[in-house]
Scaffold this motif. Sequence first.
Motif, PDB file in Angstrom:
ATOM      1  N   HIS A 153      30.862  44.071  39.225  1.00 53.70           N
ATOM      2  CA  HIS A 153      31.558  43.641  38.021  1.00 53.70           C
ATOM      3  C   HIS A 153      30.821  44.136  36.781  1.00 53.70           C
ATOM      4  CE1 HIS A 153      28.419  40.676  37.623  1.00 53.70           C
ATOM      5  NE2 HIS A 153      28.618  40.335  38.877  1.00 53.70           N
ATOM      6  N   VAL A 154      31.243  43.620  35.640  1.00 53.82           N
ATOM      7  CA  VAL A 154      30.722  44.094  34.373  1.00 53.82           C
ATOM      8  C   VAL A 154      29.198  43.957  34.240  1.00 53.82           C
ATOM      9  CG1 VAL A 154      30.822  43.704  31.890  1.00 53.82           C
ATOM     10  CG2 VAL A 154      32.906  43.741  33.206  1.00 53.82           C
ATOM     11  N   VAL A 197      37.388  38.281  37.191  1.00 49.45           N
ATOM     12  CA  VAL A 197      36.282  39.200  36.989  1.00 49.45           C
ATOM     13  C   VAL A 197      36.806  40.643  37.008  1.00 49.45           C
ATOM     14  CG1 VAL A 197      34.130  40.020  38.006  1.00 49.45           C
ATOM     15  CG2 VAL A 197      34.733  37.598  38.125  1.00 49.45           C
ATOM     16  N   VAL A 198      36.381  41.441  36.038  1.00 49.48           N
ATOM     17  CA  VAL A 198      36.812  42.838  36.019  1.00 49.48           C
ATOM     18  C   VAL A 198      35.965  43.638  36.999  1.00 49.48           C
ATOM     19  CG1 VAL A 198      37.121  44.890  34.602  1.00 49.48           C
ATOM     20  CG2 VAL A 198      37.430  42.634  33.609  1.00 49.48           C
ATOM     21  N   LYS A 199      36.653  44.335  37.897  1.00 46.46           N
ATOM     22  CA  LYS A 199      35.924  45.135  38.866  1.00 46.46           C
ATOM     23  C   LYS A 199      35.486  46.453  38.249  1.00 46.46           C
ATOM     24  CE  LYS A 199      38.696  43.294  42.595  1.00 46.46           C
ATOM     25  NZ  LYS A 199      39.796  43.626  43.497  1.00 46.46           N
ATOM     26  N   ASP A 257      32.488  42.940  45.259  1.00 45.94           N
ATOM     27  CA  ASP A 257      32.883  43.909  44.257  1.00 45.94           C
ATOM     28  C   ASP A 257      31.872  43.897  43.119  1.00 45.94           C
ATOM     29  OD1 ASP A 257      35.282  45.249  44.899  1.00 45.94           O
ATOM     30  OD2 ASP A 257      36.353  43.340  44.725  1.00 45.94           O
ATOM     31  N   GLN A 316      36.990  39.783  30.651  1.00 47.47           N
ATOM     32  CA  GLN A 316      37.710  39.396  31.865  1.00 47.47           C
ATOM     33  C   GLN A 316      39.000  40.188  31.994  1.00 47.47           C
ATOM     34  OE1 GLN A 316      38.332  35.162  31.308  1.00 47.47           O
ATOM     35  NE2 GLN A 316      36.650  34.727  32.716  1.00 47.47           N
ATOM     36  N   THR A 317      39.635  40.062  33.153  1.00 42.77           N
ATOM     37  CA  THR A 317      40.954  40.663  33.303  1.00 42.77           C
ATOM     38  C   THR A 317      41.957  39.810  32.537  1.00 42.77           C
ATOM     39  OG1 THR A 317      41.464  39.342  35.232  1.00 42.77           O
ATOM     40  CG2 THR A 317      40.471  41.476  35.640  1.00 42.77           C
TER      41      THR A 317
END
Length: 586
Positions: free
Chosen positions: A128-129, A396-398, A126, A390-391
């Motif tokens: 991420h940021v 990890v934020v997708k 995925d 972060q979430t």
Amino acid sequence: MNVLTSLSASFGEAFAAQNLDPAFGEVVVSGRPDLGQFQCNGALPAAKQAGRNPRDIAQAVVDYLQDRPEFGELSLAGPGFINIILDDHSLVEYASSMRSDRLGIDPVATPRRVLVDYGGPNVAKDMHVGHLRATIIGDSLTRIGKFVGHDVLGDAHFGDWGTQMGQVIVGIKERMPDLPYFNATITDSYPNDSPVTMTDLQEIYPDISERAKRDPDVAEAARLATLELQQGRPGYRALWEHLVTVSQASQRADFHDLGVDFDLWHGESTVHDLIEPLIDQLRTNGLALESDGALVVDVAEPGDKMEIPPLLLMKGDGAYLYTTTDVATLQMRIDELGREEVLYVVDARQALHFEQVFRVGRKAGLVPPEAILEHIKFGTMNGPDGKPFQTRKGGVVKLRDLINMVAQAGLERLAESKVVEYSEEEQTEIARLVGLAALKFGELSNHRQSDYLFDLERFTSLIGKTGPYLQYAVVRTQSILREAKEAGWQPDDLIEPSVEAERRLMLELLRTPDVIDRAWSTRAPNHIAEFAYELAQQFNRFYEECHILREADLARKTSWLSLVELTGRTLTLLLDLLGIEVPDRM
Ligand code: ARG
């Protein structure tokens, strides 16, 4: 017609007339608008060099140029600064030249062949940021370079050849051991359809990569699978093709929703066939050395302030690494793609990696000395707690979730303003554009190397230094022009300004080419973001002071409409260079 270039040429001439270097004639926008519109500070360094009095030099420059009709006023200040005020007539001439195509900005005379490496998605992983920052900054730089007139290719540099590939292969094998890809006796006629979807991969990869960290058996199986894949085991290659296709389709769609489309989707694997000859070459010229069974290239240099460890070219088992493919990719970009500049828009934490890769490229003569290699570093995007974003659960934020999140925020903003009733479809589209503008401007209004706070509330605000504020400014120019048109008025020739706000707006517009050049030469889109905001503010002042539609003097009214049009076009261009699209209304 670039006002700074043309003023600098005149001032250069005045310095040359005193036998001084014309480069001292450089003119910049004034830091003290109360004293002048532009300034030339060259008399001070010129005096130092020539051993003369700076004020005398400045006075001679002023005397030389004084009578030119272009200047309204030239004056000396302090130890030898020259303040410049243009005559309104020539101000209007400069501004009028922007009414043509490309705002009258000529493309560079000698375009360079550039490649921007950005985005950097990886198969099965995925995004991420970090990928988001690389994508937004890289896309903007690519757009700026192209506009300036260079031959720029944007490349996603798809991560498709590393250890994660072996991990995923093992992960799939665990779940579906009977697939033909794992049967070493089968070597062709594999199924056409992928055994896994992106959703499957999003589950398989994190699980196996987590276990590989803890379980040496899993790690060993993954290592072996990676090696066998790289060495060409047919079943693994066939499975890998599916993984690449599935991941790429999904990631391309994500990027596209961000308004980002790459020119190239080369992967790390693209250079696979170049690696062997490259390693041979590095062995032959004595650069690649055995070390603990592995192959390394020593890149430390005498003047190094910190220790630069050798670059790992090949592991003991013969597998290639991220560094290996990057060196080969660099070679390919120079040789096959004929690039003169290669810019890597990648997280600052990879600084050492690129230092090593560039050094090997230079040492091995893969890169000619005049070629430019740059690591365009960026910092961290932080959450409200000041720590990397972060979430809520700390994960990890997708990227996909982030895109949805900003679109949702855009929708909420829109609901708040409730000015016009839109169809649901239009509302969703506007919300998407507003959300993206918020995200991209929030990113690009900071210098890329500074860490910044992801603050959706602030980013989506319609007031202040935000993307939506700028979109709104453009929409306003369009609605003024529309309203005028309905009443029968069209933009026409610019005439000399009657009020200061109008003069200031013209001056602000004239800065455009210089700001774009600066953003490109310093690889910093934030100059454009900053300027777009200043321009929008200046426009709003003008708009408040000059009642366009109520103006009785037709020549003045239509000149003002021209200014509105010019501002709208300029802001649209600037936003486009930041990758921000403007809705028709909002
Ligand atoms: N795929 C890498 C990552 O996720 C980024 C690639 C950057 N580009 C490069 N040529 N190494 O970190």
